[in-house]
Design an enzyme around this catalytic site. Structure first.
Site, PDB file in Angstrom:
ATOM      1  N   SER A   1     -59.733 -72.502 -80.156  1.00 62.95           N
ATOM      2  CA  SER A   1     -60.923 -73.543 -80.493  1.00 62.95           C
ATOM      3  C   SER A   1     -60.468 -73.811 -81.913  1.00 62.95           C
ATOM      4  CB  SER A   1     -62.162 -73.377 -80.393  1.00 62.95           C
ATOM      5  OG  SER A   1     -63.192 -74.023 -81.037  1.00 62.95           O
TER       6      SER A   1
ATOM      7  N   LYS B   1     -68.199 -80.281 -73.418  1.00 64.64           N
ATOM      8  CA  LYS B   1     -67.595 -81.661 -74.111  1.00 64.64           C
ATOM      9  C   LYS B   1     -68.869 -82.372 -73.997  1.00 64.64           C
ATOM     10  CE  LYS B   1     -63.668 -79.975 -75.574  1.00 64.64           C
ATOM     11  NZ  LYS B   1     -63.232 -80.025 -76.897  1.00 64.64           N
TER      12      LYS B   1
ATOM     13  N   ARG C   1     -75.104 -79.452 -76.808  1.00 61.04           N
ATOM     14  CA  ARG C   1     -73.693 -78.485 -76.743  1.00 61.04           C
ATOM     15  C   ARG C   1     -73.859 -77.081 -77.388  1.00 61.04           C
ATOM     16  NH1 ARG C   1     -69.035 -82.749 -78.807  1.00 61.04           N
ATOM     17  NH2 ARG C   1     -67.644 -80.917 -78.259  1.00 61.04           N
TER      18      ARG C   1
ATOM     19  N   ASP D   1     -58.497 -82.545 -75.312  1.00 62.91           N
ATOM     20  CA  ASP D   1     -59.081 -83.792 -75.198  1.00 62.91           C
ATOM     21  C   ASP D   1     -58.621 -84.913 -74.142  1.00 62.91           C
ATOM     22  OD1 ASP D   1     -61.251 -83.020 -76.827  1.00 62.91           O
ATOM     23  OD2 ASP D   1     -59.916 -83.826 -78.632  1.00 62.91           O
TER      24      ASP D   1
ATOM     25  N   SER E   1     -59.529 -86.243 -85.972  1.00 70.26           N
ATOM     26  CA  SER E   1     -59.419 -84.908 -86.599  1.00 70.26           C
ATOM     27  C   SER E   1     -59.113 -84.686 -88.000  1.00 70.26           C
ATOM     28  CB  SER E   1     -58.589 -83.794 -85.837  1.00 70.26           C
ATOM     29  OG  SER E   1     -59.371 -83.629 -84.427  1.00 70.26           O
TER      30      SER E   1
ATOM     31  N   ARG F   1     -61.614 -83.970 -91.684  1.00 69.83           N
ATOM     32  CA  ARG F   1     -61.234 -82.889 -92.666  1.00 69.83           C
ATOM     33  C   ARG F   1     -61.020 -83.492 -93.908  1.00 69.83           C
ATOM     34  NH1 ARG F   1     -60.388 -81.304 -87.645  1.00 69.83           N
ATOM     35  NH2 ARG F   1     -60.413 -79.144 -87.019  1.00 69.83           N
TER      36      ARG F   1
END
Length: 426
Positions: free
Chosen positions: A163, A338, A120, A311, A23, A27
């Site tokens: 989220s 997912k 998705r 997760d 993650s 970013r």
């Protein structure tokens, strides 16, 4: 690829340095491409998903140099138009974050993905972006997403679910909007976006469950990326479940909005000790000492805890099969959106192994402690997190198992099998 789970060991012993956080890697490369100047990112993830973000940033004009796990990015702070589609691979994070950014550019763009990502749901980002004035055409709210040049206006948006991807998408669109954009959360979700943007001098403020942002010029980023607690989760489970194990996990990110696996382990009575806790680039990090715990206890996992471990639920389900009593997981309906329907696929595959586990609308109920028989080939459903969870389950089954489509672990953790087998102790 069908992988046979190697059971040629007696216990697990040793030290593992956990690979870079996926993650944070996403970013770091995306935000650095929006900053004017030279950014240096150390310990960038080797997972396929963050590299999808990296390739898109290259395509949009960022000058990116890769030297082992160090990334150098030089940008003038402005993205450049491209006539080619921007391929996000399997990465929902890439698609959702880039949709927010691209909605505020002065050029048109198209985001595409692989077969799995194209199934998705993207309605959750298209709706707030449309409220901001974005012009997005989709395939029934799924990729490809065609994003037209538009002028964005600030909004106040109440997230219907916790989220981090939706929150980040709206905040990133807010970087290019007139006015101040505010996002209100039900529960805190992972906050790497807020931390990093603040570190890069964005006009962003956050307290409790409210985050506000306005147009900003981002400063270049110099960062060393912490270890990924989602990757550490499999080793945490392995150390707790395999008899007589004792392992140390180095460089684990301990951000409280991500560390729900540790909260659950504590509720279960797990033998885990945090060592050498410190902070790297505003993110808490430490080492974890994991010892075999034969008397784990079942518990309830719900509410504000869910965004902190969304997760990790497949591997937590494996842990729960070896905990005394009942474990109830609820409020986790977003798992159905997912890489696979992780409620259905986790329950289906663990049941094949002999677990007493039942599917509910928003989670699952697991009865323990149960012997896992094994002796079968399990299916990963091309879901990297399910594949690794099944591998860990295979370490404690009576008979050997194998995992179909195991190569999908490369999405997040290409060195998983190598690192786990290095802990095998005779």
């Amino acid at each position: 690829m069908i992988l046979r789970v190697n059971k040629n060991f007696n216990t697990l012993k040793g030290i593992v340095t956990i690979p870079a956080d996926k993650s944070v890697s996403h970013r770091a490369v995306i935000f650095s491409s929006l900053a004017q100047g030279k950014s240096i990112i150390k310990n960038f993830s080797d997972g396929a998903d963050p590299h999808s973000s990296l390739e898109i940033c290259k395509q949009l004009g960022a000058d990116i140099n890769i030297d082992s796990s160090t990334i150098t990015i030089v940008s003038d702070g402005k993205l450049k138009a491209t006539s080619q589609p921007l391929f996000c691979g399997n990465s929902g994070t890439t698609m959702r974050l880039m949709a927010g950014i691209l909605s505020g550019q002065n050029f048109d763009s198209t985001l595409t993905g692989d077969e799995s990502l194209s199934k998705r749901p993207m309605k959750r980002i298209i709706e707030p972006l449309s409220q901001m004035g974005a012009k997005i055409t989709s395939n029934d709210y799924r990729a490809p997403l065609e994003i037209k040049n538009s002028n964005l206006k600030a909004i106040t948006y109440d997230l219907p679910i916790a989220s981090a991807q939706v929150k980040s998408c709206v905040l990133l669109a807010g970087l290019f909007s007139d006015g101040t954009t505010t996002v209100n959360e039900i529960y805190p979700s992972r906050n790497h976006t807020e931390i990093m943007l603040k570190h890069m001098d964005a006009n962003i403020n956050y307290s409790n469950n409210q985050i506000s942002i306005s147009k900003s010029n981002l400063s270049p980023l110099n960062i060393e990326i912490i270890g990924d607690i989602s990757s550490a989760a499999y080793f945490i489970a392995a150390g707790l479940l395999v008899p007589n194990s004792e392992i140390i996990l180095k460089n684990v990110g301990l951000n409280p909005t991500r560390a729900g696996i540790l909260d659950v382990a504590q509720k279960m009575g797990a033998n885990i000790e945090i060592l050498d806790k410190k902070e790297i680039c505003s993110e808490p990090v430490g080492d974890l000492k994991i010892k075999y715990t034969p008397n784990l206890q079942g518990c309830e996992i719900s509410g504000e805890l869910i965004p902190k471990l969304i997760d990790e639920i497949p591997i937590i389900a494996v842990l729960a099969t070896q905990a005394q009593g009942q474990t109830v997981i609820k409020d986790a309906q977003d798992l159905r959106n997912k890489e696979s329907d992780r409620i259905k696929t986790t329950v289906t595959e663990l049941k094949k192994l002999g677990a007493q586990i039942e599917e509910t609308q928003d989670g699952m109920i697991i009865q323990g402690k149960t012997k896992l028989a094994g002796g079968i080939c399990t299916d990963s459903y091309k879901d990297h997190r399910l594949a690794m969870s099944l591998y860990i389950a295979g370490l404690i089954t009576d008979k050997e198992i194998s995992v179909n489509d195991f190569e999908w672990v490369n999405i997040s953790f290409p060195t998983f099998e190598k690192l786990i087998t290095e802990l095998y102790f005779q």
